[in-house]
Design a protein around this motif. Structure first.
Motif, PDB file in Angstrom:
ATOM      1  N   ILE B 180       0.819  -1.210   0.000  1.00 23.29           N
ATOM      2  CA  ILE B 180       0.000   0.000   0.000  1.00 23.29           C
ATOM      3  C   ILE B 180       0.854   1.262   0.000  1.00 23.29           C
ATOM      4  CG2 ILE B 180      -1.702   1.292   1.364  1.00 23.29           C
ATOM      5  CD1 ILE B 180      -2.508  -1.450   2.574  1.00 23.29           C
ATOM      6  N   SER B 187      -4.950   4.559  -2.600  1.00 23.23           N
ATOM      7  CA  SER B 187      -4.355   3.250  -2.349  1.00 23.23           C
ATOM      8  C   SER B 187      -4.855   2.648  -1.032  1.00 23.23           C
ATOM      9  CB  SER B 187      -2.827   3.396  -2.322  1.00 23.23           C
ATOM     10  OG  SER B 187      -2.208   2.167  -2.070  1.00 23.23           O
ATOM     11  N   ALA B 191      -7.100  -0.764  -0.984  1.00 18.78           N
ATOM     12  CA  ALA B 191      -6.561  -1.912  -0.250  1.00 18.78           C
ATOM     13  C   ALA B 191      -7.570  -2.386   0.793  1.00 18.78           C
ATOM     14  CB  ALA B 191      -5.242  -1.538   0.418  1.00 18.78           C
ATOM     15  N   TYR B 210       3.735  -1.368   3.620  1.00 20.80           N
ATOM     16  CA  TYR B 210       3.531   0.027   3.256  1.00 20.80           C
ATOM     17  C   TYR B 210       4.752   0.656   2.628  1.00 20.80           C
ATOM     18  CZ  TYR B 210      -0.347  -0.652   6.276  1.00 20.80           C
ATOM     19  OH  TYR B 210      -1.488  -1.147   6.817  1.00 20.80           O
TER      20      TYR B 210
END
Lengths: 390, 390
Positions: B180, B187, B191, B210
């Motif tokens: 992500i 995003s 997600a 991340y």
């Protein structure tokens, strides 16, 4: 410990850009836990202690610390607070939550104080199934489609509608002007709720102007307001811009009532605004005259004794996030995250410092809102709005 | 002209920081309109023609221009397009919409191409009661609680669920990894939808890592993915980061299917990614093999003849925003904003270029989504998902 079964499984879960997990620290933590020397329950706190939102982060943290001195144990075990600074940055907020969960193995988390920080941190806590309680984030989206995210403050839908109701019914306004900070979703969202609610009651929005965070000159927006001759001016913005706009409004001779929102209830508004913010009305989280629960009286006395000053709304909401979380752990009779989560979602009529708090399974608090006004350089309580009565 | 009755009333509505309305220009506009010399219908366009999102803005604008050559009139009057550059900035997007409405007196607006720009511009268009159609903004919030805001693309709730469905059912995946971009709400939101949908079908999310926009090194996230042994990797990010992550994934020997989202369907992905994005699957808006409506065939031929290249999804969605708006004005038999708005909300089975488009009163388009895959350096169609069938 679900999230820290072994160093190997930790690595498989997630490794972060920019930090290396220290195996030595983890090993020490595991050893002390295993030997029973440390039976504390760890709670993580992530807040903007530095950077542009530090006014809010510092206040919330001080509020939590005093709450911890009042209620330092739960389930007969000491509560250990672990603080991480988000530096008022989204990525640092994500890092902070990740660290608290993976390295510090916290059971639950309090934070963040702002929308940006909370959105980033909530994604990680929710996926990790670690309960999180935001003390002050009013943006409606932070709890949406999240299972483990809660808040102890009202949200902006309630706040914007309450402001419209007050303008229309209490002030008798029929024409409203609105000045919006287009760079802040907080301001854009609140303005939208206010305008729709005001119009649905029969009012008209006669001026609708924009600026951008850190703008210094509001002359043109205020001239448009003057020309539109509104009965009320709504400015749902942060305290710096509200203080400046009020100063310039007074110079221009604008004397309609001005309504703002929860972001202005800081001593910095009074320092920056001085006489020019006299009369400003706003929707707020807390007034000490309403601190009637035993916990509220105890807390405010403790806070004054410990710090030499009165607790404001951000300190009080920090305390309530802590007290609500401790109450949930007590009722859960467990530090398992799923059980703490279930207990949080059943919070019902908790007599907190800022008021009586009920939390729904959607994570949102149902609680009172106060209308406040600046009078003689202080915040004075005007009236209280109960969400059930409306 | 509702928004320009007189210079006086214009001033009362809103005066902007940073620009002065030119009374000379307004006077000329009023005079020519009054004398009937100019009976054109003005449509505003606001797009990121420069700055970080210019790839999208340039493509959408080219798509609109070609559509305009095909359908240059409506209600027997010429359509005049007026373009404003938002410079990929929120405040400039707000300024652009304000200018288009107040100075140029447009009847409706097409834009913006990104979430940030659209949120800012939509607030102003909605309040001004000027219909706005976004060609490409998939964020669910832009149409929420707005009366005059529409889009001709699907939104991220549909897109994220379709990706989860494809992963679980078509690929047979039971374990998913997700990477992500924590700095992009696009995003984070996609997600979240994907993970919930994947888990609700019985799948497990085994890695969840991340990064932040413009990060260069994805090694640690990808090592976590490898260790978790997923059946599929979901990366709902923009094309630059997806291209880089795919390159590094290939180097590490990761060979599970990778699914991405609509932000990657640009020629820049292929240029940056080369062989390393071969096999990448994504949810997209358009494939030319599906361009079966007469308008689609006509448009694609026109586009190729006019520009010497094939139209991509951003060009096509720009065209559809224009065609849907023109269709609504035709059905409204009026250029009154309330009538155009009502007609837009009744758009039903419009045979556009990207597919058949129906718009609900909530402003959102109900339309097909395509699964695409990079094969031999081009985008190949895999399958089509109909929102009604799901």
């Amino acid at each position: 410990m679900e999230t820290l079964q072994s160093a190997g499984s930790l690595m498989t879960r997630k490794v972060f850009n920019g930090f290396l997990v220290s195996f030595i620290i983890i090993c020490v933590a595991l050893c002390t836990t295993a030997s029973g020397e440390d039976n504390s329950i760890k709670l993580g706190i992530y807040l903007p202690m530095s950077g542009s939102s530090s006014v809010y982060g510092q206040a919330v943290y001080q509020g939590i610390k005093v709450a911890h001195t009042i209620r330092p144990t739960v389930l007969n075990r000491p509560v250990e607070l672990i603080l991480a600074d988000t530096m008022s940055k989204k990525m640092e907020a994500a890092n902070a939550v990740e660290m608290l969960i993976k390295t510090d193995n916290v059971r639950a988390i309090i934070g963040e104080a702002t929308t940006n920080g909370t959105i980033a941190g909530a994604a990680i806590a929710d996926w990790s199934k670690i309960p999180m309680v935001s003390p002050t984030t009013t943006n409606p989206h932070i709890t949406h489609n999240r299972t483990y995210i809660f808040r102890v403050c009202f949200n902006d839908t309630f706040q914007g509608e309450a402001a419209a109701d007050y303008a229309y019914k209490t002030l008798g306004a029929r024409k409203a002007a609105v000045i919006i900070d287009i760079a802040q979703d907080y301001s854009v969202g609140l303005a939208n709720v206010f305008e729709r609610a005001f119009m649905s009651r029969g009012g008209r929005v006669v001026s609708h102007t924009y600026f951008q965070t850190s703008d210094q000159d509001f002359t043109m927006q205020l001239q448009a307001v003057m020309a539109a001759k509104p009965d009320v001016l709504y400015m749902p913005n942060y305290f710096r811009e509200v203080a400046k706009a009020c100063r310039q409004a007074k110079k221009l001779g604008i004397n309609v009532p001005i309504i703002s929102a929860d972001g202005v209830q800081t001593k910095e508004l009074l320092e920056l605004g001085g006489d020019d913010v006299e009369g400003l009305i706003f929707t707020g989280h807390f007034d000490k005259s309403l601190a009637v629960t035993p916990l509220a009286r105890q807390y405010l006395n403790h806070f004054a004794a410990a710090t030499g000053k009165d607790a404001g709304p951000y300190e009080v909401l920090g305390a309530d996030a802590y007290f609500v979380l401790i109450d949930a752990i007590e009722r859960a009779k467990s530090v398992r995250s799923t059980k703490i989560r279930s207990a949080l979602a059943l919070t019902n009529g908790f007599k907190g410092v800022s008021g009586v708090i009920t939390i729904g399974s959607d994570g949102n608090a149902v609680k009172n809102l106060v209308f406040m006004q600046v009078k003689e350089g202080t915040f004075q309580h005007l009236t209280t709005v109960n969400p059930i009565d409306r």
